[in-house]
Scaffold this active site. Sequence first.
Site, PDB file in Angstrom:
ATOM      1  N   HIS A   8       7.121   5.117  12.401  1.00 31.95           N
ATOM      2  CA  HIS A   8       7.266   5.947  11.204  1.00 31.95           C
ATOM      3  C   HIS A   8       5.953   6.430  10.593  1.00 31.95           C
ATOM      4  CE1 HIS A   8       5.816   2.982   8.300  1.00 31.95           C
ATOM      5  NE2 HIS A   8       6.389   2.079   9.049  1.00 31.95           N
TER       6      HIS A   8
ATOM      7  N   GLU B  21      -2.119   4.987   3.187  1.00 29.80           N
ATOM      8  CA  GLU B  21      -2.079   3.577   2.788  1.00 29.80           C
ATOM      9  C   GLU B  21      -3.465   2.953   2.597  1.00 29.80           C
ATOM     10  OE1 GLU B  21      -0.230   4.917   5.205  1.00 29.80           O
ATOM     11  OE2 GLU B  21       1.849   4.587   4.614  1.00 29.80           O
TER      12      GLU B  21
ATOM     13  N   ASP C 111       0.794  -1.232   0.000  1.00 26.66           N
ATOM     14  CA  ASP C 111       0.000   0.000   0.000  1.00 26.66           C
ATOM     15  C   ASP C 111       0.826   1.282   0.000  1.00 26.66           C
ATOM     16  OD1 ASP C 111       1.076  -0.094   2.533  1.00 26.66           O
ATOM     17  OD2 ASP C 111      -0.768  -0.788   3.479  1.00 26.66           O
TER      18      ASP C 111
ATOM     19  N   GLU D  77      -0.227  -9.105  -0.707  1.00 30.41           N
ATOM     20  CA  GLU D  77      -0.692  -8.479   0.549  1.00 30.41           C
ATOM     21  C   GLU D  77      -1.951  -7.644   0.289  1.00 30.41           C
ATOM     22  OE1 GLU D  77       1.111  -5.395   3.459  1.00 30.41           O
ATOM     23  OE2 GLU D  77       2.089  -7.259   4.017  1.00 30.41           O
TER      24      GLU D  77
ATOM     25  N   ARG E  79       2.724   8.189   9.204  1.00 25.39           N
ATOM     26  CA  ARG E  79       2.388   9.603   9.004  1.00 25.39           C
ATOM     27  C   ARG E  79       1.381  10.124  10.027  1.00 25.39           C
ATOM     28  NH1 ARG E  79       4.574   9.196   4.269  1.00 25.39           N
ATOM     29  NH2 ARG E  79       5.186  11.108   3.201  1.00 25.39           N
TER      30      ARG E  79
ATOM     31  N   HIS F 199      13.928   5.465  11.937  1.00 27.31           N
ATOM     32  CA  HIS F 199      13.580   5.587  10.509  1.00 27.31           C
ATOM     33  C   HIS F 199      14.207   6.875   9.960  1.00 27.31           C
ATOM     34  CE1 HIS F 199      10.966   5.936   6.959  1.00 27.31           C
ATOM     35  NE2 HIS F 199      10.537   4.702   7.180  1.00 27.31           N
TER      36      HIS F 199
HETATM   37  C1  UD1 Z   1       6.786   4.739   3.334  1.00 29.43           C
HETATM   38  C2  UD1 Z   1       5.370   4.278   3.002  1.00 29.43           C
HETATM   39  C3  UD1 Z   1       4.755   3.523   4.169  1.00 29.43           C
HETATM   40  C4  UD1 Z   1       5.666   2.397   4.631  1.00 29.43           C
HETATM   41  C5  UD1 Z   1       7.037   2.988   4.963  1.00 29.43           C
HETATM   42  C6  UD1 Z   1       7.982   1.886   5.348  1.00 29.43           C
HETATM   43  C7  UD1 Z   1       4.054   5.741   1.542  1.00 29.43           C
HETATM   44  C8  UD1 Z   1       3.092   6.853   1.455  1.00 29.43           C
HETATM   45  N1  UD1 Z   1       4.502   5.436   2.766  1.00 29.43           N
HETATM   46  O1  UD1 Z   1       6.701   5.746   4.321  1.00 29.43           O
HETATM   47  O2  UD1 Z   1       3.523   2.959   3.753  1.00 29.43           O
HETATM   48  O3  UD1 Z   1       5.111   1.806   5.773  1.00 29.43           O
HETATM   49  O4  UD1 Z   1       7.556   3.638   3.792  1.00 29.43           O
HETATM   50  O5  UD1 Z   1       9.104   2.373   6.013  1.00 29.43           O
HETATM   51  O6  UD1 Z   1       4.410   5.175   0.542  1.00 29.43           O
HETATM   52  N2  UD1 Z   1      14.318   8.453   3.720  1.00 29.43           N
HETATM   53  C9  UD1 Z   1      15.681   8.425   3.519  1.00 29.43           C
HETATM   54  N3  UD1 Z   1      16.257   7.224   3.216  1.00 29.43           N
HETATM   55  C10 UD1 Z   1      15.554   6.076   3.124  1.00 29.43           C
HETATM   56  C11 UD1 Z   1      14.169   6.119   3.346  1.00 29.43           C
HETATM   57  C12 UD1 Z   1      13.565   7.325   3.641  1.00 29.43           C
HETATM   58  O7  UD1 Z   1      16.351   9.432   3.602  1.00 29.43           O
HETATM   59  O8  UD1 Z   1      16.148   5.011   2.847  1.00 29.43           O
HETATM   60  C13 UD1 Z   1      13.674   9.765   4.019  1.00 29.43           C
HETATM   61  C14 UD1 Z   1      13.634  10.691   2.797  1.00 29.43           C
HETATM   62  O9  UD1 Z   1      13.802  12.018   3.247  1.00 29.43           O
HETATM   63  C15 UD1 Z   1      12.209  10.497   2.275  1.00 29.43           C
HETATM   64  C16 UD1 Z   1      11.451  10.335   3.585  1.00 29.43           C
HETATM   65  O10 UD1 Z   1      12.304   9.547   4.406  1.00 29.43           O
HETATM   66  O11 UD1 Z   1      11.750  11.582   1.509  1.00 29.43           O
HETATM   67  C17 UD1 Z   1      10.083   9.742   3.492  1.00 29.43           C
HETATM   68  O12 UD1 Z   1      10.058   8.538   2.770  1.00 29.43           O
HETATM   69  P1  UD1 Z   1       8.639   8.015   2.178  1.00 29.43           P
HETATM   70  O13 UD1 Z   1       8.870   6.703   1.506  1.00 29.43           O
HETATM   71  O14 UD1 Z   1       7.992   9.073   1.381  1.00 29.43           O
HETATM   72  O15 UD1 Z   1       7.753   7.810   3.454  1.00 29.43           O
HETATM   73  P2  UD1 Z   1       7.857   6.772   4.634  1.00 29.43           P
HETATM   74  O16 UD1 Z   1       7.382   7.496   5.847  1.00 29.43           O
HETATM   75  O17 UD1 Z   1       9.173   6.127   4.644  1.00 29.43           O
HETATM   76  N1  UDP Z   2      13.293  -3.651   9.684  1.00 26.46           N
HETATM   77  C1  UDP Z   2      14.643  -3.696   9.356  1.00 26.46           C
HETATM   78  N2  UDP Z   2      15.502  -2.830  10.015  1.00 26.46           N
HETATM   79  C2  UDP Z   2      15.065  -1.954  10.952  1.00 26.46           C
HETATM   80  C3  UDP Z   2      13.678  -1.898  11.253  1.00 26.46           C
HETATM   81  C4  UDP Z   2      12.818  -2.759  10.592  1.00 26.46           C
HETATM   82  O1  UDP Z   2      15.061  -4.490   8.517  1.00 26.46           O
HETATM   83  O2  UDP Z   2      15.886  -1.208  11.509  1.00 26.46           O
HETATM   84  C5  UDP Z   2      12.362  -4.544   8.954  1.00 26.46           C
HETATM   85  C6  UDP Z   2      11.366  -5.308   9.813  1.00 26.46           C
HETATM   86  O3  UDP Z   2      11.901  -6.537  10.240  1.00 26.46           O
HETATM   87  C7  UDP Z   2      10.174  -5.470   8.869  1.00 26.46           C
HETATM   88  C8  UDP Z   2      10.233  -4.233   7.992  1.00 26.46           C
HETATM   89  O4  UDP Z   2      11.561  -3.708   8.140  1.00 26.46           O
HETATM   90  O5  UDP Z   2      10.326  -6.591   8.020  1.00 26.46           O
HETATM   91  C9  UDP Z   2       9.208  -3.223   8.401  1.00 26.46           C
HETATM   92  O6  UDP Z   2       9.420  -2.013   7.744  1.00 26.46           O
HETATM   93  P1  UDP Z   2       8.737  -0.668   8.180  1.00 26.46           P
HETATM   94  O7  UDP Z   2       8.430  -0.708   9.620  1.00 26.46           O
HETATM   95  O8  UDP Z   2       9.619   0.431   7.677  1.00 26.46           O
HETATM   96  O9  UDP Z   2       7.417  -0.620   7.297  1.00 26.46           O
HETATM   97  P2  UDP Z   2       5.929  -1.215   7.461  1.00 26.46           P
HETATM   98  O10 UDP Z   2       6.037  -2.661   7.691  1.00 26.46           O
HETATM   99  O11 UDP Z   2       5.275  -0.486   8.586  1.00 26.46           O
HETATM  100  O12 UDP Z   2       5.283  -0.864   6.165  1.00 26.46           O
END
Ligand code: UD1
Ligand code: UDP
Length: 385
Positions: free
Chosen positions: A223, A137, A101, A123, A225, A256
């Site tokens: 993490h 999501e 999602d 999923e 929103r 995160h």
């Molecule tokens: C996203 C997903 C959420 C998922 C989560 C898993 C959407 C709307 N949200 O949220 O469903 O649960 O990922 O973690 O798709 N960033 C970095 N490096 C990284 C990752 C993130 O710098 O490796 C920072 C960047 O500034 C980026 C920000 O995090 O712009 C937000 O990332 P984004 O994927 O938009 O949102 P998440 O909150 O990570």
């Molecule tokens: N995870 C990881 N390293 C971390 C934290 C989480 O590999 O430091 C893994 C965790 O085991 C799970 C996945 O990341 O499989 C969950 O990701 P996240 O919480 O970012 O997203 P969500 O599942 O909420 O979409």
Amino acid sequence: MSNKRQKILIVFGTRPEAIKMAPLIHDLKKLPNEFEVIVCVTAQHREMLDQALSFFGITPDIDLNLMKSGQTISGLVASVLASVAQVIEGKQPDMLLVHGDTSTTLATAMAGFFAGIPIGHVEAGLRTHRMMEPFPEEFNRQVVSKIARWNFAPTEGNRSNLLSESFEDASITVTGNTVIDALFLALDQIDRDPAQVNSITESLSRQLPFDWRSERFALITGHRRENFGDGIKQICKAISALAKDYPSVHFVYPVHLNPQILWPVQDLLKGYANIHLIDPLGYPEFVYLMKHCFVVLTDSGGIQEEAPSLGKPVLVMRDVSERPEAISFGTVKLVGTKSEAIIHGVKELLDSESAYQKMAQQTNPYGDGQACKRIIEVLRGVHAK
Ligand code: UD1
Ligand code: UDP
């Protein structure tokens, strides 16, 4: 009946999608006579995606490298839609697989729909039935359901959700969640390879200044929103209060990289001897730490699904959940996002052995490690038609 090799385009972009699609990619690639697999990453996440890809040994065929620091949902959806449309145009796949999602999932499915490519949704069917929780999501997954040809639902409950929205039963297969396949893969590697255990142990010991193998610690992630702003402040308030009340318990928080999380967490939780803020961990390190922790505090979806397999109680810092199964089993509890409720939930487990034992059951309603096999059976059926 066509015996043509099916060209499958698999697109994902974030850490959890990579972890949950990795075992499926591995299994599909074992069948080269039946499937040509093209892996395309949007890199909605950059560093966290790369960490997951590296553990699973996946090198994407196409890397769109779209992440921007502080990206907006609309900006990202627009760039994924345009870029994936070009990939589809160039590769002409027979089918498209997306997961869950995220913004990547929504925009990729839309690109596939506009190009007339059938979509498999891994999923599928998770619902809170509240459009704003989780945001965005719940919207993303509902839209993807509308355009998916194959719905791979982790649980019977997810299937019921789809049926109640009038999707055809024939489009739905209950598979279990592929995260359990991924978890078993990681645990198997850890169990079989002492060198890997040494390297994980060394890496964790470098990052954590206490004996995490024998001392009690809570493992924390967050993490969502909906928790930006006040939610994250409440969560940090609870953790700091617990750290003061229980100086011998440690609180380990791999933070995160989203700046909306990283900055307030670093600001609010710095300077406590027993709170350890560390970088996101590689998948096997995280799993190993989960195996050793006392309790998990999280708003993550994937972690709620994994922890029950390790017999670890999970307190979910959210008000609603699309994953009611482990809550009914009693291994996961929804504590909300108010600091008092989080503190109460953790204290109960720290102070009461019987409350702890009630939650620490090793049972998992989310899968048996065979989800990928079931998905591939469906895709093979398509192949034979
Ligand atoms: C996203 C997903 C959420 C998922 C989560 C898993 C959407 C709307 N949200 O949220 O469903 O649960 O990922 O973690 O798709 N960033 C970095 N490096 C990284 C990752 C993130 O710098 O490796 C920072 C960047 O500034 C980026 C920000 O995090 O712009 C937000 O990332 P984004 O994927 O938009 O949102 P998440 O909150 O990570
Ligand atoms: N995870 C990881 N390293 C971390 C934290 C989480 O590999 O430091 C893994 C965790 O085991 C799970 C996945 O990341 O499989 C969950 O990701 P996240 O919480 O970012 O997203 P969500 O599942 O909420 O979409």
